[in-house]
Design a protein around this motif. Structure first.
Motif, PDB file in Angstrom:
ATOM      1  N   THR A 173       0.825  -1.203   0.000  1.00  0.00           N
ATOM      2  CA  THR A 173       0.000   0.000   0.000  1.00  0.00           C
ATOM      3  C   THR A 173       0.865   1.262   0.000  1.00  0.00           C
ATOM      4  OG1 THR A 173      -1.682  -1.216   1.212  1.00  0.00           O
ATOM      5  CG2 THR A 173      -1.910   1.167   1.135  1.00  0.00           C
ATOM      6  N   GLN A 184      -8.072  -0.455  -1.142  1.00  0.00           N
ATOM      7  CA  GLN A 184      -7.906  -1.870  -1.478  1.00  0.00           C
ATOM      8  C   GLN A 184      -9.198  -2.407  -2.097  1.00  0.00           C
ATOM      9  OE1 GLN A 184      -5.100  -4.038  -0.958  1.00  0.00           O
ATOM     10  NE2 GLN A 184      -6.312  -5.488  -2.166  1.00  0.00           N
ATOM     11  N   VAL A 211     -10.162  -5.257   4.939  1.00  0.00           N
ATOM     12  CA  VAL A 211     -10.332  -5.507   3.507  1.00  0.00           C
ATOM     13  C   VAL A 211     -11.695  -6.158   3.257  1.00  0.00           C
ATOM     14  CG1 VAL A 211      -9.437  -6.769   1.517  1.00  0.00           C
ATOM     15  CG2 VAL A 211      -7.848  -5.706   3.129  1.00  0.00           C
ATOM     16  N   PRO A 267      -5.383  -9.936  -0.955  1.00  0.00           N
ATOM     17  CA  PRO A 267      -4.867  -8.568  -0.827  1.00  0.00           C
ATOM     18  C   PRO A 267      -3.394  -8.515  -0.427  1.00  0.00           C
ATOM     19  CG  PRO A 267      -6.203  -9.132   1.094  1.00  0.00           C
ATOM     20  CD  PRO A 267      -6.298 -10.295   0.146  1.00  0.00           C
ATOM     21  N   GLY A 314      -3.675  -1.385  -8.318  1.00  0.00           N
ATOM     22  CA  GLY A 314      -3.569  -0.524  -7.138  1.00  0.00           C
ATOM     23  C   GLY A 314      -2.922   0.808  -7.462  1.00  0.00           C
TER      24      GLY A 314
END
Lengths: 310, 179
Positions: A62, A142, A173, A266, A294
């Motif tokens: 992330t 996400q 998530v 994820p 992403g």
């Protein structure tokens, strides 16, 4: 081409985003995928803007994804992590954020172990805030990249049956994906041992199953989750091997699934626990597509949030 | 239609003649200096470029399309979230002679952004500019190479190019925003 001029001040929760908002974000994302495919992957759209990644929890994907997204838009991106900041010297969240505000950032991307942390921060500063994970509450970016990955492969987000398997109780998530998938009329079933499924989750309109083998044949998408060891004092099941036997996804179990099923995760992946290596690396696994999407989704969000003034 | 604040600058038939003239001007220039690749700027530059391609007996699907939103110099001044449209160049920019196509040339800022957007995609041999209407009042030192019509209008007036493809009608109007 839809001309929906939506105004989204912050990205905090999937609950704040309408179906139209999500479609507008995806429409913008498609344009940024083109930028990601160029030999020179940079546009000047956010020149002179400052994006601060404020991460109070560990992250590879992330944080890197937001950093690359910001840099491809020509923003100045600064990373602050818990271990490298004054947080480790005892500074409170409030003080950290007030000090950052004094440096006039345009967008603050926040990950924090407490649910609602990003929301709280919006009241402390002028910058736009993106929630990059707040405790077990939400992880909206996400969910957006997951929805986009599903849409890429199924050409729709409606009428699908999505199984989310694993540590539902601690999964932001799962929560964000449930909210997002329901916006488009897809069905979600959460699957795991009783000790990892929150009581009363049926009230959110999701199906519940404690038997992965029994439901796998009905799923269009299987989303595997990691056991969040850091959020458990002790494992809520006898041992990882037993968990893996009932809720891990391997080639043998996958034979019971639909022929066009796709697998998502994820990350980070614990190979051999929730997913067998040969499943994680198979062509029907979309794990790396998720990562690729992403960056484009986060470019779109940074651009859209920076594109308007309060 | 309110006649008091709207003046018709060109009707469909005049617009048709203008397209014919521009197409032949391009062809003349190409005889001297080689072929152009057409690139239309969103939104109306695209149908204009497609029509010119057809008039020159070329495939209108082979024109490039350019969105300049990511290269604007006024991002934060917009009140609504910007809608980014598709940039698609079906030929190599490197070494090509590009003819940028837009509807109205005014301050020059759109063209400034378009030049940046285009050169980020490669290194063209040259870039020329075609506009249907030049309304003057430039804020940057940018001029067109091909111009359909030069007009002189007041600052509070808008020159609106309407095309079948985007607006359902072929017409160019001058609209007084204060009236």
């Amino acid at each position: 081409m839809k001309e929906t001029p939506v105004r989204i001040p912050h990205i905090l929760s999937m609950a704040d985003l309408s179906r139209e908002d999500i479609e507008f974000i995806f429409q913008t994302t498609d344009r940024f995928r083109e930028v990601g495919g160029r030999p020179i992957k940079k546009v000047p759209a956010l020149r002179g803007k400052t994006v601060i990644n404020l991460f109070f929890e560990n992250s590879t994907r992330t944080r890197t994804s937001f950093e690359i997204a910001g840099k491809r838009l020509s923003a100045d991106v600064i990373n602050i992590t818990k271990s490298s900041s004054s947080v480790s010297k005892g500074e409170s969240l409030l003080d950290t954020v007030k000090n950052l505000e004094a440096m006039a950032p345009d967008v603050l991307v926040v990950r924090h172990p407490a649910a609602g942390a990003a929301q709280t921060i919006t009241r402390m500063l002028k910058a736009r805030v993106i929630n990059a994970g707040d405790g077990a509450h939400e992880h909206p970016t996400q969910a957006l990249l997951d929805l986009l990955t599903i849409r890429d492969h199924k050409k729709t987000l409606s009428g699908l049956h999505v199984g989310i398997v694993g540590d539902i109780a601690h999964s932001r998530v799962a929560r964000s994906n449930i909210l997002g998938l329901q916006r488009f009329g897809s069905k979600v079933t959460v699957i795991g041992p009783k000790s990892l499924i929150p009581l009363g989750i049926e009230a959110f309109g999701v199906g519940v199953s404690y038997d992965f083998k029994a439901v796998i044949g009905d799923l269009d998408i299987i989303m595997m989750l990691r056991i969040q060891g850091e959020r458990h004092d002790r494992l809520p099941f006898p041992n990882l091997r037993e968990y893996s036997r009932f809720f891990g996804l391997n080639l043998q179990l996958l034979q019971k699934a639909k022929s066009d099923v796709v697998i998502m995760h994820p990350g980070p992946v614990n190979r051999g626990v929730e997913i067998a290596p040969e499943v994680a690396d198979a062509p029907y696994s979309l794990i790396l597509n998720q990562v690729k999407n992403g960056v484009a989704v986060r470019m779109a969000l940074l651009y859209l949030l920076s594109g308007t003034e309060e | 239609m309110n006649a008091s604040n709207k003046n018709i600058l060109l009707e469909a038939i005049e617009l048709k003649a203008l397209f014919d003239r521009l197409a032949s001007e391009i062809k003349e220039r190409e005889v001297l200096s080689g072929p152009f690749q057409l690139v239309g700027i969103h939104t109306r530059g695209i149908p204009i470029a497609q029509r010119l391609a057809k008039l020159m007996n070329r495939d209108p699907d082979q024109i490039g399309t350019l969105d300049i939103n990511l290269y604007r110099d006024d991002l934060s001044q917009a009140s609504e979230m910007p809608v980014v449209k598709e940039t698609e160049i079906p030929f190599s920019i490197d070494g090509s002679r590009v003819l940028l196509v837009d509807d109205v040339l005014y301050t020059g800022r759109t063209i400034r952004a378009a030049l940046d957007a285009l050169t980020d995609l490669g290194r063209p041999k040259s870039i020329a500019l075609l506009v249907l209407i030049d309304r003057g009042e430039r804020e940057l030192p940018i001029q067109s190479d091909f111009c359909g019509k030069k007009v002189s209008v007041q600052p509070q007036e808008n020159v609106k190019v309407r095309l079948q493809e985007t607006d359902g009608v072929d017409r160019i109007e001058v609209i007084d925003r204060q009236a």
